[in-house]
Design an enzyme around this catalytic site. Structure first.
Site, PDB file in Angstrom:
ATOM      1  N   GLU A 191      51.800  97.831  -3.998  1.00 39.71           N
ATOM      2  CA  GLU A 191      52.826  97.164  -3.185  1.00 39.71           C
ATOM      3  C   GLU A 191      53.852  98.138  -2.596  1.00 39.71           C
ATOM      4  OE1 GLU A 191      54.576  93.776  -5.122  1.00 39.71           O
ATOM      5  OE2 GLU A 191      52.706  93.134  -6.014  1.00 39.71           O
ATOM      6  N   GLU A 212      46.412  90.950  -7.910  1.00 40.07           N
ATOM      7  CA  GLU A 212      47.417  90.167  -8.650  1.00 40.07           C
ATOM      8  C   GLU A 212      47.555  88.797  -8.015  1.00 40.07           C
ATOM      9  OE1 GLU A 212      51.385  91.775  -9.007  1.00 40.07           O
ATOM     10  OE2 GLU A 212      50.599  93.776  -9.476  1.00 40.07           O
TER      11      GLU A 212
END
Ligand code: IFM
Length: 464
Positions: A171, A369
């Site tokens: 991320e 995720e």
């Protein structure tokens, strides 16, 4: 709504079901084994940054409980485990000498996973930059690309004989915009321009590390599968948008999604984004050749996605989001029943962002995720009843199946998270685990959602 047997058939035999964690969130032992401080250790010490003044200790004490935690993964029937390596454990000085005790921890972990038939999927950077490197400018210093490549090389050198699945960054949006423009994450700066510089240097670090990972794996006799994990979000405007609403959606989409999709997969920044941020000054941090480095070919793409983002047109002179280039973008509250994070539950948006990620990258996609936080408690019967998380799991797996039916090449799903852990600025207040952690005793209790995930995995294995 429970996922149907028919939908489950959509997942091919080799579809990977796993769970994910990250070093700072679970390891604890922040001063043991020669580890140096990370930017998150520093951030936790700043008044008002992290709920309850929580810190990275003890977290889940995974540094000492790794063996039994792997046994738990085996009991759940996981095919794969995604974890991250802590840079300050492996190279406490940021650059230079490798700390044998630090890398030794991951060495043992990998062996244990393989013994149990669980595939290790390693993320090299999940936000815990050594503080010594932040002291030298951190992600604002262009040299970080080289520092990261050297660190990555050292980790792959040690584990590359047994690990083939490598993720450079987790991320990068959070390590740049959220950390340098919005001040919510370490190192906590609040400067629109800095977010853009950090984002570029993160991409450059990624692209510089990719060939190093491939070479080191080849030298250790394995073929690397190299990827990056992004957290794109479906940007949703009003149902009947005006021109101004469409412009707000475009601006938000550029700084949330295009900022990474475009350099990585199209070798350029979105033109309109560069125009939108032109008032912040010339983008001198982008050098000739950078975009070629950044767009190094990858083998797959990791996607973390939890919720969509809603916006509409606002005052063109103001930027309430504080994201670079988002003048005239007004945030709109999330819709429907929200999770404990205040996040919208929207499986259709999950499906759509998966489709887009696959179309942008033309790569196999792994959902690295997905999950939800709820205020779980251990009941008198000793169980953790978390029907909301189970419902979220079902609806989002059904969305993955839909994306696959619409053509997306999706190869795996990792539940976030294996266990409750340190949820960054929220400290230990938010619980994402499919396994409950009692932070006083460190007792683990598989939640009902974890039992359900294990059941789904077992059913999938039985069919395959
Ligand atoms: O806990 C985080 C994780 O570290 C990165 N992705 C989102 C999760 C939930 O906020």
């Amino acid at each position: 709504m429970a996922i149907s047997e028919q939908t489950l058939q959509t997942f091919p035999a080799d579809f990977v079901f796993g769970a994910a964690t990250a070093s700072f969130q679970i390891e604890g032992a922040t001063t043991e084994g020669g580890r140096s401080a990370s930017i998150w250790d520093t951030f936790c010490g700043i008044e008002g940054k992290v709920a309850n003044k929580d810190t990275g200790d003890p977290a889940c004490d995974h540094y000492h409980r790794w063996a039994s935690d792997v046994d738990l993964m085996a009991e759940l029937g996981l095919d794969a485990y995604r974890f991250s390596v802590a840079w300050p454990r492996v190279i406490p000085t940021g650059v230079g000498k490798v700390n044998p005790e630090g890398i030794g921890f991951y060495d043992k972990l990998v062996d244990r996973l393989l013994e149990k038939g669980i595939r290790p999927v390693v993320t090299l950077y999940h936000w815990d930059l050594p503080q010594v490197l932040d002291d030298r400018g951190g992600w604002l210093n262009r040299d970080v690309a080289q520092w990261f490549a050297e660190y990555s090389g050292a980790v792959v050198e040690a584990l590359g004989d047994r690990v083939s699945h490598w993720t450079t960054l987790n991320e990068p949006w959070c390590s740049s915009i959220l950390s340098y423009s919005l001040a919510h994450h370490a190192p906590g700066h609040e400067d629109e321009r800095e977010g853009l510089i950090a984002a570029h240097h993160l991409m450059l670090a990624h692209g510089t590390a990719v060939p190093v990972i491939r070479e080191r794996c080849a030298a250790r006799g394995t073929t690397a599968q190299v990827s990056i994990t992004l957290n794109p979000t479906q940007v949703i405007g009003p149902d009947e948008p005006s021109e101004a609403d469409l412009d707000a959606v475009r601006r938000a989409d550029n700084v949330l999604n295009g900022i990474f999709f475009s350099p990585l997969f199209h070798g350029s920044y979105p033109n309109t984004m560069l125009e939108d941020v032109a008032h912040l000054g010339e983008a001198r941090w982008i050098h000739d050749g950078d975009l070629r480095t950044i767009s190094a070919p990858l083998d797959n793409l990791g996607i973390n996605n939890y919720f969509p983002t809603r916006v509409r047109a606002g005052d063109p002179e103001s930027n309430p989001t504080r994201m670079p280039g988002c003048e005239g973008v007004e945030p709109v509250p999330a819709a429907g029943a929200l999770t404990d994070m205040g996040w919208e539950q929207n499986p259709a948006a999950h499906r759509d962002i998966l489709l887009r990620s696959w179309r942008e990258s033309v790569l196999p996609v792994y959902i690295t995720e997905n999950g939800s936080a709820w205020p779980d408690v251990v009941s008198d019967d000793g169980a953790v009843h978390d029907p909301d998380r189970t419902a979220y799991l079902h609806s989002h797996l059904a969305a993955v199946a839909e994306a696959m039916e619409l053509g997306a090449d999706i190869r795996g799903y990792f539940a976030w998270s294996l266990m409750d852990n340190f949820e960054w600025a929220f400290g230990y207040d938010k619980r994402f685990g499919i396994v409950h952690v009692d932070y006083d005793t460190q007792e683990r209790t598989v939640k009902d959602s974890g039992l359900e995930y294990a059941r789904l995995i077992a059913a999938h294995h039985a069919r395959s």
